[in-house]
Motif scaffolding. Structure first.
Motif, PDB file in Angstrom:
ATOM      1  N   GLY A 198       0.765  -1.237   0.000  1.00  0.00           N
ATOM      2  CA  GLY A 198       0.000   0.000   0.000  1.00  0.00           C
ATOM      3  C   GLY A 198       0.795   1.286   0.000  1.00  0.00           C
ATOM      4  N   GLN A 199       2.137   1.213  -0.068  1.00  0.00           N
ATOM      5  CA  GLN A 199       2.941   2.439  -0.061  1.00  0.00           C
ATOM      6  C   GLN A 199       3.300   2.862  -1.485  1.00  0.00           C
ATOM      7  OE1 GLN A 199       2.208   3.377   3.191  1.00  0.00           O
ATOM      8  NE2 GLN A 199       4.243   4.309   3.102  1.00  0.00           N
ATOM      9  N   SER A 200       3.446   4.147  -1.655  1.00  0.00           N
ATOM     10  CA  SER A 200       3.813   4.699  -2.955  1.00  0.00           C
ATOM     11  C   SER A 200       5.282   4.433  -3.262  1.00  0.00           C
ATOM     12  CB  SER A 200       3.575   6.209  -2.957  1.00  0.00           C
ATOM     13  OG  SER A 200       4.550   6.856  -2.134  1.00  0.00           O
ATOM     14  N   ALA A 201       5.646   4.712  -4.500  1.00  0.00           N
ATOM     15  CA  ALA A 201       7.061   4.844  -4.832  1.00  0.00           C
ATOM     16  C   ALA A 201       7.593   6.083  -4.116  1.00  0.00           C
ATOM     17  CB  ALA A 201       7.226   4.989  -6.337  1.00  0.00           C
ATOM     18  N   PRO A 202       8.914   6.208  -3.929  1.00  0.00           N
ATOM     19  CA  PRO A 202       9.451   7.425  -3.311  1.00  0.00           C
ATOM     20  C   PRO A 202       8.978   8.684  -4.046  1.00  0.00           C
ATOM     21  CG  PRO A 202      11.160   5.764  -3.491  1.00  0.00           C
ATOM     22  CD  PRO A 202       9.975   5.228  -4.240  1.00  0.00           C
ATOM     23  N   ILE A 203       8.542   9.674  -3.283  1.00  0.00           N
ATOM     24  CA  ILE A 203       8.036  10.929  -3.858  1.00  0.00           C
ATOM     25  C   ILE A 203       9.238  11.810  -4.204  1.00  0.00           C
ATOM     26  CG2 ILE A 203       6.577  12.936  -3.491  1.00  0.00           C
ATOM     27  CD1 ILE A 203       5.052  10.275  -3.590  1.00  0.00           C
ATOM     28  N   ARG A 204       9.548  11.885  -5.488  1.00  0.00           N
ATOM     29  CA  ARG A 204      10.755  12.601  -5.928  1.00  0.00           C
ATOM     30  C   ARG A 204      10.467  14.002  -6.437  1.00  0.00           C
ATOM     31  NH1 ARG A 204      11.501   7.266  -7.962  1.00  0.00           N
ATOM     32  NH2 ARG A 204      13.233   6.192  -6.940  1.00  0.00           N
TER      33      ARG A 204
END
Length: 367
Positions: A198-204
């Motif tokens: 349920g976690q996103s990819a790193p928010i870049r």
């Protein structure tokens, strides 16, 4: 073994089908002939039969990245309407998502997020079908399809054979691939490696991190990232809405210019001479010895404001985002191209930078 070619029957083919209503710009003339392929087998058979006959073929997905000439298309448009999705565990917290080319991209993203899968959420709200995503290496808010794509199944039009191609053999780069600008292969389906939990990819992307209230590189719940991305896109007129002419577009019309560092130095000098030597110019690393400039920044500094109107006011830059060229109703494709030329030439004159179109131009060009 030579692939079997199944001729198209007259019952499958429709004549003089309007294409404008099948594009997000709502522009363009008709296709001389039109075929709808509802399965991968139908798609393969249609393309093989048309190739065997020597007929020009236009593969038509969601129409979100097409600029079709006012004269239309003299061959056969094949609508990719294939459906199907499958999830398979890969281990180590990864899941493989296999999707047919004719699936709506944002619906796929929404379902992945709802199932607690991360990796696609920053690509929310992008119009079009799954089959186009590897061709364009679509990207937004710090994520590109290349980061999650593992392979595609292709119909090789030179041999008529279907084969699986790993993502690392597709030449995926900024808004391009070896599939772009060529008609030698048709994407039948794509596979993506997503994370469970349920976690996103790193928010870049800095703007997205700011909206989410997290530092760049942090992860957030994938549904929170999707919601924030959709709100950002709506604010820029980048989520389709039939009632909003700012969304009657092909998305970003120009790609961000990719320059080698020696060329960039000359451009920065020219910008300083025009705008002042203390002007802060947004640049982004793009591999060894290269940087990207913001096309929107260049367009605005060249004197084009949001809502800038083209011929007769029938086309205009979006009132929300200067990268989108929009149909205000009653426009022609040539109206849109005239506005694109005006913007391109204005940026070139001001800064010596050549803006290049992102959409596929069918039967037309900028000259």
């Amino acid at each position: 073994m030579t692939p079997v070619t199944t001729p198209l029957s007259s019952a499958q083919v429709r004549a003089r089908v309007p294409l404008a209503e099948r594009t997000t710009l709502r522009l363009g003339g008709p296709a001389a002939r039109f075929v709808r392929a509802a399965t991968a087998a139908e798609l393969v058979d249609a393309v093989r039969a048309l190739d065997a006959s020597g007929e020009p073929v236009l593969l038509l997905g969601g129409g979100s990245n097409l600029v079709i000439s006012d004269a239309g298309f003299a061959g056969t448009a094949v609508q990719v309407a294939t459906q199907g999705r499958r999830l398979d565990p890969l281990g180590d917290g990864l899941v493989q998502l296999t999707v047919e080319a004719g699936e709506d991209w944002d619906s796929v993203v929404a379902e992945a997020v709802s199932q607690g899968l991360g990796g696609l959420e920053c690509l929310s709200g992008i119009p079009g079908l799954v089959g186009a995503t590897p061709v364009q290496n679509v990207g937004a808010y710090g994520v590109e399809v290349s980061q999650v794509l593992t392979s595609v199944d292709l119909l090789d039009r030179r041999t008529g054979r279907v084969h699986q191609q790993p993502a690392d053999a597709l030449g995926l780069a900024y808004r391009t691939s070896v599939l772009k600008g060529t008609d030698q292969a048709v994407v039948l389906r794509a596979r993506f490696a997503l994370t469970s939990g349920g976690q996103s990819a790193p928010i870049r992307y800095a703007e997205l991190a700011r909206v989410l209230g997290v530092p760049q590189g942090a992860r957030v719940p994938a549904d929170a990232a999707r919601k924030a991305v959709l709100e950002l896109r709506r604010g820029k007129g980048m989520v389709l809405d039939a009632a909003d002419h700012d969304t009657w577009s092909a998305g970003s019309f120009f790609t961000n210019p990719l320059l080698d560092d020696s060329t960039l130095t000359g451009v920065l000098i020219r910008i300083a001479e025009r705008l002042g030597r203390h002007t802060e110019v947004p640049t982004y690393p793009a591999g060894p010895g290269h940087h990207k400039l913001s096309a929107a920044w260049l367009i605005e500094r060249a004197g084009f404001t949001r809502g800038h109107r083209g011929p007769g006011g029938r086309v205009a830059l979006s009132g929300k985002h200067t990268l989108a060229l929009t149909n205000r109703g009653g426009a022609s494709t040539e109206d849109l191209l005239d506005l694109a030329r005006e913007v391109r030439d204005g940026v070139r004159s001001a800064f010596g930078v050549e803006l290049r179109p992102e959409p596929v131009l069918v039967g037309c060009d900028l000259g």
